[in-house]
Motif scaffolding. Structure first.
Motif, short mmCIF file in Angstrom:
data_model
loop_
_atom_site.label_atom_id
_atom_site.label_comp_id
_atom_site.label_asym_id
_atom_site.label_seq_id
_atom_site.Cartn_x
_atom_site.Cartn_y
_atom_site.Cartn_z
N ILE A 11 0.85 -1.19 0.00
CA ILE A 11 0.00 0.00 0.00
C ILE A 11 0.88 1.24 0.00
N SER A 12 0.56 2.18 -0.88
CA SER A 12 1.26 3.46 -0.87
C SER A 12 0.26 4.56 -1.20
N GLU A 25 6.89 8.19 -8.82
CA GLU A 25 6.95 7.32 -7.67
C GLU A 25 8.15 7.75 -6.85
N PHE A 26 7.93 7.91 -5.54
CA PHE A 26 9.01 8.38 -4.69
C PHE A 26 8.91 7.74 -3.32
N ARG A 53 6.83 4.49 0.55
CA ARG A 53 6.58 4.72 -0.87
C ARG A 53 5.33 5.59 -1.05
N PHE A 54 5.41 6.49 -2.03
CA PHE A 54 4.31 7.36 -2.41
C PHE A 54 4.22 7.39 -3.93
#
Length: 162
Positions: free
Chosen positions: A4-5, A52-53, A59-60
């Motif tokens: 999950i992000s 994506e970072f 993670r986001f």
């Protein structure tokens, strides 16, 4: 890695926002930048679609959704801060260039995302064994905008402000 992000929605600012966020915390980096393959609702071909970072190990994803969508306080990101210097640094950085301060350590950054800038010591004062001290600390916190560790400590211990 978590399955999950969070996905943050932007209107053309996803890459700028991701770069800003990763500049604030250790163990943060931009992982990938995906570009629009064709012209579409989210932008012209070649413009940034998804970033994506990783932010402090979490993670986001940042998505340029093609229109502005307002965030609410129903979702916010809490940052645990080791000391007042970290509270101050993150508070100032997230407020810069158009952020707005809220009560009790909350703020909205320039993109409208809600953050809670919280000293790691807060649970010690709000949940400590001295119930009267915890009540005083809670009352002190309710009167604060940016959280002040020394002010919380003094309230918990029953000492007046210097």
């Amino acid at each position: 890695m978590s399955k999950i992000s969070p996905c943050l929605w932007f209107d053309g600012e996803a890459e700028q926002a991701a770069n800003f966020y990763v500049s604030l915390l250790p163990d943060s980096r931009v992982e990938t930048v995906q570009r629009n393959p064709v012209d579409g609702p989210a932008g012209k071909a070649g413009s940034v679609l998804v970033v994506e970072f990783t932010l402090a190990g979490q993670r986001f994803m940042a998505l340029n959704g093609g229109m502005r969508v307002e965030y609410t306080h129903a979702v916010s990101f809490k940052i645990d801060c080791a000391d007042q210097a970290e509270v101050d640094r993150l508070w100032d950085a997230l407020l810069a260039n158009g952020g707005s301060a809220q009560r009790c350590g909350w703020l909205r950054d320039r993109y409208g995302v809600s953050w809670q800038i919280v000293p790691s010591a807060l649970p010690k004062y709000l949940g400590g064994p001295d119930r009267a001290g915890a009540q005083r600390a809670m009352q002190a916190m309710l009167g604060m905008v940016k959280l002040d560790i020394e002010g919380l400590r003094r309230a918990y211990e029953g000492k007046s402000a210097a």
